[in-house]
Scaffold this motif. Structure first.
Motif, PDB file in Angstrom:
ATOM      1  N   ASP A 142       0.868  -1.173   0.000  1.00  0.00           N
ATOM      2  CA  ASP A 142       0.000   0.000   0.000  1.00  0.00           C
ATOM      3  C   ASP A 142       0.911   1.231   0.000  1.00  0.00           C
ATOM      4  OD1 ASP A 142      -2.785   1.293   0.718  1.00  0.00           O
ATOM      5  OD2 ASP A 142      -1.363   2.119   2.179  1.00  0.00           O
ATOM      6  N   PRO A 143       0.527   2.303  -0.692  1.00  0.00           N
ATOM      7  CA  PRO A 143       1.421   3.470  -0.747  1.00  0.00           C
ATOM      8  C   PRO A 143       1.819   4.006   0.621  1.00  0.00           C
ATOM      9  CG  PRO A 143      -0.293   3.673  -2.407  1.00  0.00           C
ATOM     10  CD  PRO A 143      -0.642   2.460  -1.581  1.00  0.00           C
ATOM     11  N   GLU A 144       0.872   4.100   1.554  1.00  0.00           N
ATOM     12  CA  GLU A 144       1.211   4.600   2.891  1.00  0.00           C
ATOM     13  C   GLU A 144       2.171   3.647   3.597  1.00  0.00           C
ATOM     14  OE1 GLU A 144      -0.842   5.645   7.234  1.00  0.00           O
ATOM     15  OE2 GLU A 144      -2.108   5.051   5.535  1.00  0.00           O
ATOM     16  N   SER A 145       1.936   2.350   3.423  1.00  0.00           N
ATOM     17  CA  SER A 145       2.805   1.365   4.064  1.00  0.00           C
ATOM     18  C   SER A 145       4.217   1.456   3.498  1.00  0.00           C
ATOM     19  CB  SER A 145       2.233  -0.040   3.859  1.00  0.00           C
ATOM     20  OG  SER A 145       0.920  -0.128   4.371  1.00  0.00           O
ATOM     21  N   TRP A 146       4.317   1.604   2.179  1.00  0.00           N
ATOM     22  CA  TRP A 146       5.632   1.734   1.556  1.00  0.00           C
ATOM     23  C   TRP A 146       6.361   2.986   2.052  1.00  0.00           C
ATOM     24  CZ3 TRP A 146       9.421  -0.652  -0.742  1.00  0.00           C
ATOM     25  CH2 TRP A 146      10.374   0.081  -1.444  1.00  0.00           C
ATOM     26  N   ASP A 147       5.637   4.103   2.120  1.00  0.00           N
ATOM     27  CA  ASP A 147       6.256   5.338   2.598  1.00  0.00           C
ATOM     28  C   ASP A 147       6.738   5.183   4.037  1.00  0.00           C
ATOM     29  OD1 ASP A 147       5.744   6.512   0.163  1.00  0.00           O
ATOM     30  OD2 ASP A 147       3.978   7.629   0.834  1.00  0.00           O
ATOM     31  N   THR A 148       5.922   4.511   4.857  1.00  0.00           N
ATOM     32  CA  THR A 148       6.303   4.310   6.251  1.00  0.00           C
ATOM     33  C   THR A 148       7.536   3.423   6.353  1.00  0.00           C
ATOM     34  OG1 THR A 148       4.002   4.535   6.964  1.00  0.00           O
ATOM     35  CG2 THR A 148       5.515   3.482   8.496  1.00  0.00           C
ATOM     36  N   LEU A 149       7.567   2.356   5.551  1.00  0.00           N
ATOM     37  CA  LEU A 149       8.731   1.476   5.549  1.00  0.00           C
ATOM     38  C   LEU A 149       9.978   2.248   5.119  1.00  0.00           C
ATOM     39  CD1 LEU A 149       9.963  -1.388   5.767  1.00  0.00           C
ATOM     40  CD2 LEU A 149       9.337  -1.731   3.368  1.00  0.00           C
ATOM     41  N   ALA A 150       9.858   3.032   4.057  1.00  0.00           N
ATOM     42  CA  ALA A 150      11.008   3.801   3.559  1.00  0.00           C
ATOM     43  C   ALA A 150      11.498   4.798   4.606  1.00  0.00           C
ATOM     44  CB  ALA A 150      10.635   4.514   2.264  1.00  0.00           C
ATOM     45  N   GLU A 151      10.566   5.495   5.249  1.00  0.00           N
ATOM     46  CA  GLU A 151      10.947   6.453   6.290  1.00  0.00           C
ATOM     47  C   GLU A 151      11.629   5.752   7.459  1.00  0.00           C
ATOM     48  OE1 GLU A 151       7.311   8.338   7.304  1.00  0.00           O
ATOM     49  OE2 GLU A 151       7.038   9.256   5.328  1.00  0.00           O
ATOM     50  N   GLY A 152      11.106   4.596   7.825  1.00  0.00           N
ATOM     51  CA  GLY A 152      11.703   3.850   8.927  1.00  0.00           C
ATOM     52  C   GLY A 152      13.104   3.387   8.614  1.00  0.00           C
ATOM     53  N   LEU A 153      13.327   2.928   7.388  1.00  0.00           N
ATOM     54  CA  LEU A 153      14.662   2.489   7.002  1.00  0.00           C
ATOM     55  C   LEU A 153      15.644   3.657   7.006  1.00  0.00           C
ATOM     56  CD1 LEU A 153      13.729  -0.002   4.131  1.00  0.00           C
ATOM     57  CD2 LEU A 153      14.572  -0.565   6.424  1.00  0.00           C
ATOM     58  N   THR A 154      15.165   4.825   6.574  1.00  0.00           N
ATOM     59  CA  THR A 154      16.015   6.020   6.642  1.00  0.00           C
ATOM     60  C   THR A 154      16.391   6.334   8.083  1.00  0.00           C
ATOM     61  OG1 THR A 154      15.031   6.941   4.634  1.00  0.00           O
ATOM     62  CG2 THR A 154      16.132   8.476   6.117  1.00  0.00           C
ATOM     63  N   ALA A 155      15.407   6.220   8.989  1.00  0.00           N
ATOM     64  CA  ALA A 155      15.667   6.468  10.412  1.00  0.00           C
ATOM     65  C   ALA A 155      16.655   5.455  10.983  1.00  0.00           C
ATOM     66  CB  ALA A 155      14.359   6.432  11.196  1.00  0.00           C
ATOM     67  N   CYS A 156      16.734   4.289  10.362  1.00  0.00           N
ATOM     68  CA  CYS A 156      17.688   3.263  10.801  1.00  0.00           C
ATOM     69  C   CYS A 156      19.059   3.444  10.164  1.00  0.00           C
ATOM     70  CB  CYS A 156      17.157   1.868  10.462  1.00  0.00           C
ATOM     71  SG  CYS A 156      15.720   1.341  11.418  1.00  0.00           S
ATOM     72  N   GLY A 157      19.206   4.489   9.339  1.00  0.00           N
ATOM     73  CA  GLY A 157      20.482   4.752   8.702  1.00  0.00           C
ATOM     74  C   GLY A 157      20.705   3.980   7.420  1.00  0.00           C
TER      75      GLY A 157
END
Length: 354
Positions: A46-61
């Protein structure tokens, strides 16, 4: 804001939302390895889920492009849904147990119409009323979630360590929720020195407060026909998902991990105690069903009378279909144990305690 939790020892989790679902989110785990981060599950496509996953991975470095591999606990779309997008972004491998990979392959090959035809036949055989079945026959939009899942390119082999450089992650086959569900045992000392044998990524097999759904292993290409057909007397010879699940629970209980990292809700300790609760729950449910089966009932009638988290009249359409599948799984267990049997000549088939 993206919610990232650091569990220590190079393990973090991301809360990836599931649209329009009371579960709320899937916990996607990011495990550091010597070759780069590996994901355990990915979340809903889902687009929101993908955006959340991408943001989370960025937060993980890191980023989706930096993922080395994806390990899937089971094929359901809230776990496997975004795997394809991660692989497209990174070239990561995707690993899944062969039994669930077979489900993914059949799902990709089956047309949506085949699923609706199958479900209509299955529910008819289970004794569902016409008002529940008729929407499946209507010429409306024919879409279902997860009908184009990514095909994994590696098998998870039970008992073997996964190829995660610098980590010891062993696969444990835990069928029940799906035929190829796996838990993943991180065979490393707990970073907080909690007593026990490492940590367990439990997927949906073991959750802290929710009893996982155990229904039939659906297959629209099954040549045996709908699971509750006129040949139901032979149910003891076919799949027994509830029996699989109970056996798998006992296996995990003996493992005694220091901490369980599930795919929903929150981490918890004392896996053995939670296993005992679930074993007791299912034994109590089977006993209750035997009392209901003092009179012959179809799977639908049994589901109507079973105890759920709300009255039957308040259970939504789709959830009723899931409830009937769970009733059928319990019936299969009772038949296999010799505690219930199909009534000869009944159509739709009814069952009675023996």
């Amino acid at each position: 804001m993206t919610q990232v939790t650091d569990h220590g020892g190079g393990v973090r989790s991301l809360r990836v939302p599931i649209p329009d679902n009371p579960l709320g989110h899937t916990l996607v785990y990011v495990v550091d390895t010597d070759r780069g981060p590996v994901l355990i599950d990915t979340g809903w496509d889902d687009p929101e889920s993908w955006d959340t996953l991408a943001e989370g991975l960025t937060a993980c470095g890191t980023s989706a492009a930096g993922i080395h591999g994806v390990v899937i606990t089971h094929h359901h779309p809230d776990h496997h849904g975004l795997s394809g997008r991660v692989r497209e972004a990174s070239g990561a491998w995707i690993a899944m147990h062969a039994a669930d990979t077979a489900v993914v392959r059949r799902t990709r090959e089956a047309r949506p119409e085949r699923w609706f035809t199958y479900m209509a036949a299955k529910l008819t055989a289970a004794g569902a009323p016409e008002e529940h079945i008729s929407p499946l026959r209507q010429p409306r939009h024919r879409t279902l979630p997860g009908l184009s899942p990514a095909l994994p390119d590696r098998d998870i082999v039970p008992g073997e360590l996964l190829p995660l450089p610098g980590r010891r992650l062993r696969a444990i086959w835990t069928p029940g929720h799906t035929p190829g569900h796996v838990c993943l045992h991180l065979e490393e000392d707990h970073p907080a020195h909690i007593p026990g044998r490492g940590r367990l990524f439990s997927g949906d097999h073991l959750l802290p407060e929710i009893t996982p759904h155990v229904g039939l292993y659906e297959d629209p290409e099954d040549n045996g026909g709908p699971p509750c057909s006129s040949e139901a007397e032979s149910l003891g010879e076919v799949t027994d998902p509830l029996g699989d699940y109970l056996d798998s629970l006992e296996r995990v209980g003996r493992l005694a991990p220091a901490e369980v990292l599930p795919a929903h809700q929150h981490p918890f300790s004392d896996a053995a105690a939670r296993v005992r609760e679930l074993l007791t729950h299912h034994e109590s449910r089977l006993t209750d069903l035997l009392a209901l089966l003092a009179e012959p009932l179809t799977p639908w009638q049994l589901a109507e009378r079973m105890e759920w988290n709300r009255p039957w009249s308040e259970i939504p359409y789709g959830s009723r279909t899931i409830a009937v599948s769970e009733a059928e799984a319990h019936l299969r267990r009772l038949v296999k144990l010799g505690r219930a049997e199909a009534v000869a000549g009944s159509e739709p088939v009814t069952y009675v305690a023996v």
